[in-house]
Design a protein around this motif. Structure first.
Motif, PDB file in Angstrom:
ATOM      1  N   CYS A 110       0.850  -1.199   0.000  1.00 26.37           N
ATOM      2  CA  CYS A 110       0.000   0.000   0.000  1.00 26.37           C
ATOM      3  C   CYS A 110       0.887   1.252   0.000  1.00 26.37           C
ATOM      4  CB  CYS A 110      -0.940   0.014   1.191  1.00 26.37           C
ATOM      5  SG  CYS A 110      -2.058  -1.409   1.281  1.00 26.37           S
ATOM      6  N   VAL A 160      -0.554  -4.058  -3.775  1.00 27.12           N
ATOM      7  CA  VAL A 160      -1.546  -2.984  -3.833  1.00 27.12           C
ATOM      8  C   VAL A 160      -2.943  -3.546  -3.604  1.00 27.12           C
ATOM      9  CG1 VAL A 160      -0.170  -1.552  -5.377  1.00 27.12           C
ATOM     10  CG2 VAL A 160      -1.717  -3.231  -6.347  1.00 27.12           C
ATOM     11  N   GLY A 161      -3.793  -2.737  -2.962  1.00 29.24           N
ATOM     12  CA  GLY A 161      -5.182  -3.099  -2.748  1.00 29.24           C
ATOM     13  C   GLY A 161      -6.084  -2.425  -3.762  1.00 29.24           C
ATOM     14  N   SER A 162      -7.117  -3.115  -4.194  1.00 28.88           N
ATOM     15  CA  SER A 162      -8.025  -2.557  -5.201  1.00 28.88           C
ATOM     16  C   SER A 162      -8.883  -1.431  -4.647  1.00 28.88           C
ATOM     17  CB  SER A 162      -8.928  -3.662  -5.758  1.00 28.88           C
ATOM     18  OG  SER A 162      -9.761  -4.194  -4.728  1.00 28.88           O
ATOM     19  N   ARG A 163      -9.005  -1.333  -3.319  1.00 35.47           N
ATOM     20  CA  ARG A 163      -9.821  -0.295  -2.693  1.00 35.47           C
ATOM     21  C   ARG A 163      -8.973   0.587  -1.776  1.00 35.47           C
ATOM     22  NH1 ARG A 163     -15.468  -3.455  -1.070  1.00 35.47           N
ATOM     23  NH2 ARG A 163     -15.971  -4.164  -3.184  1.00 35.47           N
ATOM     24  N   ASP A 164      -7.804   0.948  -2.230  1.00 40.55           N
ATOM     25  CA  ASP A 164      -6.878   1.744  -1.432  1.00 40.55           C
ATOM     26  C   ASP A 164      -6.838   3.175  -1.977  1.00 40.55           C
ATOM     27  OD1 ASP A 164      -4.862   2.880   0.011  1.00 40.55           O
ATOM     28  OD2 ASP A 164      -3.372   1.341  -0.405  1.00 40.55           O
ATOM     29  N   ALA A 219      -3.667   5.517  -4.077  1.00 41.18           N
ATOM     30  CA  ALA A 219      -4.050   6.149  -5.343  1.00 41.18           C
ATOM     31  C   ALA A 219      -3.853   7.658  -5.289  1.00 41.18           C
ATOM     32  CB  ALA A 219      -5.508   5.811  -5.661  1.00 41.18           C
ATOM     33  N   ARG A 259       3.823  -6.229  -9.758  1.00 42.74           N
ATOM     34  CA  ARG A 259       2.664  -5.798  -8.976  1.00 42.74           C
ATOM     35  C   ARG A 259       1.893  -7.016  -8.488  1.00 42.74           C
ATOM     36  NH1 ARG A 259       0.581  -0.609  -9.712  1.00 42.74           N
ATOM     37  NH2 ARG A 259      -1.512  -1.471  -9.523  1.00 42.74           N
ATOM     38  N   PRO A 267      -1.669  -7.343  -7.027  1.00 36.69           N
ATOM     39  CA  PRO A 267      -2.955  -6.743  -6.616  1.00 36.69           C
ATOM     40  C   PRO A 267      -3.746  -7.694  -5.718  1.00 36.69           C
ATOM     41  CG  PRO A 267      -3.076  -7.530  -8.883  1.00 36.69           C
ATOM     42  CD  PRO A 267      -1.655  -7.736  -8.447  1.00 36.69           C
ATOM     43  N   GLU A 323      -7.563  -8.048  -4.338  1.00 36.32           N
ATOM     44  CA  GLU A 323      -8.929  -7.571  -4.529  1.00 36.32           C
ATOM     45  C   GLU A 323      -9.615  -7.317  -3.187  1.00 36.32           C
ATOM     46  OE1 GLU A 323     -12.095  -6.141  -6.516  1.00 36.32           O
ATOM     47  OE2 GLU A 323     -10.225  -6.843  -7.443  1.00 36.32           O
ATOM     48  N   GLY A 324     -10.205  -6.111  -3.062  1.00 41.44           N
ATOM     49  CA  GLY A 324     -10.986  -5.760  -1.876  1.00 41.44           C
ATOM     50  C   GLY A 324     -10.189  -5.158  -0.738  1.00 41.44           C
ATOM     51  N   SER A 345      -8.091  -2.430   1.354  1.00 41.74           N
ATOM     52  CA  SER A 345      -7.955  -0.980   1.432  1.00 41.74           C
ATOM     53  C   SER A 345      -6.627  -0.637   2.115  1.00 41.74           C
ATOM     54  CB  SER A 345      -9.137  -0.362   2.184  1.00 41.74           C
ATOM     55  OG  SER A 345      -9.158  -0.821   3.517  1.00 41.74           O
TER      56      SER A 345
END
Length: 364
Positions: free
Chosen positions: A270, A289-293, A297, A326, A328, A330-331, A333
């Motif tokens: 993150c 990396v998180g998809s909801r971070d 971003a 990377r 990733p 999913e979900g 944050s």
């Protein structure tokens, strides 16, 4: 060759004057805060009026701006005090590790964890500690996890034990933990976060960043030496940086590689980083990396050098010559119940880190 002490003495006098000004302004802010609290308690009924609420918000904003400025001045001043050699001087990098070792360590890989901006002590919060225990149990036997490094101070201690301002941070932590007023606790916690955020900003700066990054690299190298590291036996050092610790890891990596004389690998979790650090000699950088971070971003927008259309930036030039890996999730944050240290995603983050470690080992 002897060096005249007159310039150093002059700088010391300037530092003493700056410290006096710093303390004077700090006392003034505290007095203003006390006056404000007294007024609030005396005229608490009037706070229901819109004009009074607006005035209170303006004064609160003014105090926060002054506190941030003071913390920023302290951060820069403390770094350059260390750089000038007034805190027992800078050691000779060639003498960090002895030429001969009596017994080689069983560990060949060293995994160094750098925490995010929430860190204020050498020890980690409970959720981070549980995550590190999980990671320690998953890595290979010849890999040593190095934790407890405070990435936002210039010495190997937390803010509470710093040489020049330990008394200030001790009082601040005491107020943060025990003061009955919630607003006072919030301002104290905000000041700690502001110090660490400013350190991340300094690390990303091309002018002042190399100074602080060298200090952090030196701190890590010293800790590695205590843990049994030696360039003749070790295979690599891996920096794992969470959130703002990702900036500290990337900014420090190449300097640490020169000090330790072994390859350095970087893994951000993150990560919030600029990519301005010198990475010419670093071969491997990976991102979990998180998809909801939203924080990571936002960090990419805050540091436009990472945007793909700025193809001449330091980060994009590095990516053209080296593959960026990377992972990733999913979900996931940035923090909290869906962050990387939560029970839900802790295992996935550990698996991603271990996969990157294995990929590097197979390549080597």
């Amino acid at each position: 060759m002897a060096v005249s002490s007159a310039p150093i003495q002059h700088q010391r006098n300037r530092l003493r004057f700056a410290r006096r000004c710093f303390i004077a302004v700090l006392v003034s802010v505290v007095l203003l805060g006390l006056v404000g609290l007294t007024a609030v308690r005396r005229d608490s009924a009037d706070l229901l009026q819109p004009e009074s609420l607006l005035e209170l918000l303006i004064w609160s904003g003014f105090v926060l701006v002054v506190v941030i400025a003071l913390v920023g001045v302290y951060s820069v001043m403390a770094d350059f005090v260390f750089w000038e050699g007034w805190m027992r001087g800078l050691p000779d990098p060639s003498r960090l590790f002895p030429e001969e070792i009596s017994q080689a360590s069983i560990h060949r890989h060293y995994l160094v964890y750098l925490d995010g901006i929430h860190q204020s002590e050498e020890c980690h919060p409970p959720k981070v500690t549980e995550f590190l225990e999980c990671l320690d149990g998953a890595i290979a036997e010849d890999t040593l996890l190095v934790k407890g490094i405070e990435a936002y101070t210039i010495t190997n201690v937390g803010l509470r034990s710093t040489t020049f301002a330990g008394w200030f941070w001790q009082r601040l932590f005491s107020l943060q933990e025990h003061h009955p007023n919630g607003l006072v606790r919030l301002i104290c916690a905000f000041s700690v976060q502001a110090n660490n955020v400013i350190k991340v900003g300094i690390s990303s700066d091309r002018r002042y960043g190399p100074v602080m990054n060298y200090e952090l690299a030196l701190k890590i190298a010293r800790r590695l030496g205590v843990m049994g590291f030696h360039p003749s036996h070790a295979a690599r050092v891996v920096l794992v940086g969470y959130s703002g610790g990702g900036e500290m890891a990337i900014g420090t990596a190449e300097i640490l590689q020169q000090l330790c004389r072994v390859p350095v690998q970087v893994i951000t979790v993150c990560g919030v980083f600029s990519g301005n650090g010198s990475l010419d000699a670093i071969e491997d950088v990976a991102m979990v990396v998180g998809s909801r971070d939203p924080v990571a971003a936002l960090g990419r927008i805050a540091y436009p050098g990472r945007l793909p259309f700025l193809f001449l930036s330091n980060w994009n030039r590095w990516q053209r010559l080296h593959p960026l890996h990377r992972y990733p999730i999913e979900g996931m944050s940035h923090n909290g119940f869906t962050g990387p240290f939560s029970v839900t995603f802790r295992g996935a983050v550990v698996n991603a880190i271990c996969r990157e470690l294995e990929r590097f080992s197979l390549k080597a």
